[in-house]
Design a protein around this motif. Structure first.
Motif, short mmCIF file in Angstrom:
data_model
loop_
_atom_site.label_atom_id
_atom_site.label_comp_id
_atom_site.label_asym_id
_atom_site.label_seq_id
_atom_site.Cartn_x
_atom_site.Cartn_y
_atom_site.Cartn_z
N ASN A 1 -2.85 -4.68 -2.57
CA ASN A 1 -2.98 -3.32 -2.02
C ASN A 1 -4.46 -2.95 -1.98
OD1 ASN A 1 -2.89 -0.68 -1.31
ND2 ASN A 1 -1.97 0.05 -3.22
N GLU B 1 -5.63 -0.96 0.64
CA GLU B 1 -5.75 0.08 1.67
C GLU B 1 -6.90 1.03 1.36
OE1 GLU B 1 -3.88 -0.62 4.36
OE2 GLU B 1 -2.10 0.63 4.17
N GLY C 1 0.83 -1.21 0.00
CA GLY C 1 0.00 0.00 0.00
C GLY C 1 0.85 1.25 0.00
N ASN C 2 0.24 2.36 0.42
CA ASN C 2 0.95 3.64 0.52
C ASN C 2 1.42 4.10 -0.86
OD1 ASN C 2 1.87 5.80 2.04
ND2 ASN C 2 3.92 4.96 2.25
N THR C 3 0.59 3.87 -1.85
CA THR C 3 0.93 4.25 -3.21
C THR C 3 -0.14 5.21 -3.75
OG1 THR C 3 -0.33 2.40 -4.07
CG2 THR C 3 2.02 2.03 -3.72
N VAL C 4 0.04 5.65 -4.96
CA VAL C 4 -0.96 6.49 -5.61
C VAL C 4 -1.69 5.64 -6.65
CG1 VAL C 4 -1.29 8.49 -7.11
CG2 VAL C 4 0.40 8.57 -5.25
N MET C 5 -3.00 5.52 -6.49
CA MET C 5 -3.81 4.76 -7.44
C MET C 5 -4.76 5.72 -8.14
SD MET C 5 -5.07 1.66 -4.99
CE MET C 5 -4.96 0.08 -5.80
N HIS D 1 -6.37 9.31 -3.81
CA HIS D 1 -5.41 8.42 -4.48
C HIS D 1 -5.21 7.11 -3.71
CE1 HIS D 1 -2.87 11.14 -1.95
NE2 HIS D 1 -2.27 10.02 -1.66
N PHE D 2 -6.02 6.88 -2.71
CA PHE D 2 -6.09 5.58 -2.04
C PHE D 2 -4.76 5.12 -1.44
CE2 PHE D 2 -9.36 5.63 -5.41
CZ PHE D 2 -10.46 5.73 -4.58
N CYS D 3 -4.07 6.04 -0.79
CA CYS D 3 -2.82 5.67 -0.13
C CYS D 3 -3.11 4.98 1.19
CB CYS D 3 -1.92 6.88 0.08
SG CYS D 3 -2.53 8.05 1.33
N ARG E 1 -0.62 -1.28 7.25
CA ARG E 1 0.75 -1.01 7.69
C ARG E 1 0.88 -1.21 9.20
NH1 ARG E 1 1.05 4.75 5.05
NH2 ARG E 1 -0.83 3.93 4.12
#
Lengths: 197, 520
Positions: free
Chosen positions: B317, B319, A183-187, B188-190, B352
């Motif tokens: 992913n 999140e 995770g912790n990305t830009v989608m 942006h779905f972080c 996380r």
């Protein structure tokens, strides 16, 4: 579940409620080691344990290694878990009492039953020593987590396991290499589920 | 700020309620000063939105970046207040929520109807952007929504399980953008919304309400000023507020024709309780003796589980923006032995943080494998119950003062028989729904925990049993208003912020109108 009480009183006092989720999965021992919201000092490069004696540190390290060993991915030692446990304990007086007394009790019982200290046993014997402690800890109600088990050796195992899990799975080795956190990305879009459920 | 300046309105608190109210007043041409205990915060640069736990020695991601002030105490969070770190869930209350006593003979009716607030809900939705699906539910009115964000795979699994029990799962509704709007980008779905959104896809009052309102030239923001007293004249009019500067600790004063207290439920009540005077020795606007009473925070249960079909799957992913789905209140149409109801927020865990790993049984390589297999399947489930007004209350600690020398507010929480029945039933339903979805239960919360804080200065038609009227106006002092969760006479089970914002918009319109008519 406990019998319902007709009326229960809580004085919640001045605890700030920031509408955090209840029962969050992010309650780690160490998160209580500093005041809320305080900006962190840059992590000092610890080379020596602050709280544990050399003997205690060797014991805690070996237990952490047995709880999360290196496999095809790094284990607790490579993730620096023993030093993390020392950091947590050095900032928590209750944990200090627990570790100091339970390590002494664990050592005594090991010598009495096995004829030598834990660290001098071979791995199979060490696992034999820890297995009943783990079973006793696992048998405790989930709500007892973090509390001292009745036997000091069980309390020791439980504390080391909890802190090992906390430290390992919040480390880069544990979170990224082992669990595959992505995770912790830009989608641009959140994907629609196309699985058969 | 000139010492002799008298504003039309001073608003204490720059959170969702105060920020909305101040912006609406400024846009209506009212000269307004927002006074906020915390510092100004740059949401783009000051939060740790994209941090990971291993970057910090204690593995706790702090709210603020090093050297950036904010969120250091309950009194000094920052301009934007808790809207900076909220999860942005935005429900409209239904007529049933406003009229609990009429419907069920329990709780308190609000002194107005859903239809009275509906236009203001719409106004807020158009202003800030709320995404969601129009579900056509009687108990959860639809609004003017941006498209919903797709559910997570794990939500779909819960939905299938819940359907077996006749329970509906819907898309969550959030004041987070699913499409770009008014210069704000889409989410942006972080996955770290509650750490503070660095692009303002998620609503916060500082960026969405206050900053644009500065262009009116009618709005002054005074950060770093902790209000210690609302002052009242012998003619029974409030005259302004006295504050302590957060940095210099010097005392100051802001004068205004109207004072609005909007500094978060408990702190709003406490500020009125601290504001003792000859006319109001027991707290400002407290001739009824009801200030501090009828504290009705939400209470939650919790279940942690692993969804069977995801155990052993590859971690993905997911999140997203935390929770993507919701179980709206469904008990009001079912037979039960208690009044009111509950709703369920779930699947909001942040991947996380893996605090549950220590609860997985065993040790060694098999334990390590068990945690890895369960990682993509972990899910948290939290029902939220409605507390009925009872003995729970807020008061000032006579002995403990905070670092500003102000008395600490205390929350006294009593769970009534009805509350405990809701807690037991919502816990039972949670476990049943999860089992129907094929979950392996890891832990069940055994005790209720309080959450969203509401009540303490409730509104009502009767000045003998309430603190403010339906316009959030003090029954005692005509030019004093309280606008936030404190005025809720009953809580509903729904997250309250959207209702606070709608109430702020409605109250702003009223205040602006009354000022024009010179009747304040």
């Amino acid at each position: 579940m406990k019998a319902p009480r007709r009326e229960a009183l809580r004085i919640v006092g001045a605890i700030s409620s920031t509408c955090a989720f209840p029962f969050a999965a992010n309650e780690l021992y160490a998160q209580h080691a500093g005041p809320h919201g305080e900006s962190p000092a840059p992590p000092p490069a610890r080379t020596q344990p602050e709280f544990f004696t050399a003997e205690e540190f060797a014991l805690v390290s070996r237990m952490a290694d047995l709880i999360i060993p290196a496999t095809s991915t790094p284990g607790a030692l490579a993730a620096g878990v023993p030093m993390y446990i020392d950091m947590v304990v050095s900032r928590n007086q209750e944990a200090q009492r627990l570790f100091r007394t339970s390590i002494a009790a664990f050592d005594l019982s090991c010598r009495a039953r096995r004829g030598k200290p834990f660290l001098e046993l071979d791995e199979a014997a060490q696992i034999e020593v820890l297995t009943p402690l783990c079973e006793a800890a696992d048998a405790e109600a989930p709500s007892a987590q973090g509390r001292a088990g009745r036997k000091p050796e069980v309390a020791l195992f439980k504390a080391v396991k909890s802190m090992t899990a906390d430290g390992y799975y919040t480390s880069k080795a544990g979170l990224i290499d082992e669990l595959g956190y992505s995770g912790n990305t830009v989608m641009a879009e959140f994907p629609v589920c196309t699985h058969e459920h | 700020m000139a010492a002799d300046k008298v504003y039309d309105v001073v608003v204490v608190g720059a959170g969702a309620s105060g920020g909305t109210l101040a912006a609406h007043l400024a846009r209506a041409g009212v000269d307004v000063c927002v006074i906020e205990g915390g510092p100004a915060i740059n949401t783009r640069t000051d939060f740790n939105t994209h941090a990971l736990p291993y970057q910090f020695e204690n593995r706790a991601i702090p709210t603020m970046k090093p050297g950036k002030p904010g969120f250091d105490s309950e009194r000094s969070r920052g301009v934007g207040g808790k809207s900076l770190t909220w999860n942005a869930v935005a429900w409209r209350f239904s007529e049933r929520d406003f009229k609990g006593r009429t419907y069920e003979g329990a709780g308190e009716d609000w002194p107005f109807h859903y239809a009275d607030l509906a236009p203001y809900y719409s106004a807020i939705e158009r202003e800030v952007g709320v995404c969601g699906n129009r579900d056509g539910l009687e108990d959860l009115p639809d609004g003017e929504f941006l498209p919903p964000v797709p559910m997570k795979c794990t939500d779909v699994a819960v939905m299938k399980g819940a359907a077996k029990l006749g329970v509906k799962v819907i898309h969550v509704r959030k004041a987070t953008l699913s499409r770009p709007m008014k210069g704000r980008p889409a989410c942006h779905f972080c996955g770290n919304c509650m750490a503070g959104c660095d692009v303002v896809a998620k609503y916060n009052s500082a960026d969405v309400h206050l900053k644009p309102a500065l262009k009116t030239g009618k709005l002054t923001i005074r950060p770093n000023a902790i209000v210690r007293e609302v002052t009242v004249s012998n003619e029974n009019r409030v005259t302004g507020v006295k504050y302590i500067d957060r940095e210099s600790r010097r005392e100051g004063e802001v004068r205004a024709c109207v004072v609005v207290v909007s500094c978060a439920c408990v702190q709003s009540v406490a500020l009125l309780q601290m504001s003792k005077s000859r006319l109001y020795p027991d707290g400002l606007g407290n001739s009824s003796g009801h200030l501090g009473k009828h504290f009705i925070p939400h209470f939650t249960g919790g279940v942690q589980c692993f969804l069977g079909e995801f155990v052993g799957k590859t971690s993905v992913n997911d999140e997203g923006y935390l929770d993507h789905a919701y179980i709206p209140s469904f008990m009001h149409n079912r037979k039960r032995d208690y009044a009111r109801s509950f709703g369920v927020q779930f699947n909001y865990q942040n991947r996380r943080a893996v605090g549950w790993a220590r609860m997985v049984k065993g040790f060694g390589a098999s334990y390590k494998q068990a945690v890895k297999e369960r990682y993509p399947a972990f899910l948290t489930f939290a029902p939220y119950g409605e507390m009925l007004p009872g003995k729970s209350h807020v008061d000032l600690d006579p002995n403990v003062k905070d670092s500003y020398g102000l008395p600490r507010a205390r929350r006294h929480v009593f769970y009534s028989e009805n509350d405990i029945k809701i807690f037991k039933d919502m816990t039972k339903w949670s476990v049943e729904i999860l089992k129907a979805a094929g979950a392996d239960i890891l832990a069940v919360g055994e005790e209720p925990r309080t959450n969203h804080e509401l009540g303490g200065a409730r509104m009502g038609a009767d000045p003998k049993t309430s603190v403010v009227n339906q316009w959030c106006q003090s029954h005692d002092v005509k030019n004093l208003f309280v606008v936030d969760g404190a005025v809720f006479p009953s809580a509903s089970e729904k997250n309250p912020t959207h209702t606070m914002m709608a109430l702020a918009a409605r109250t702003a319109e009223r205040i602006a109108g009354e000022l024009k008519r010179r009747s304040l």
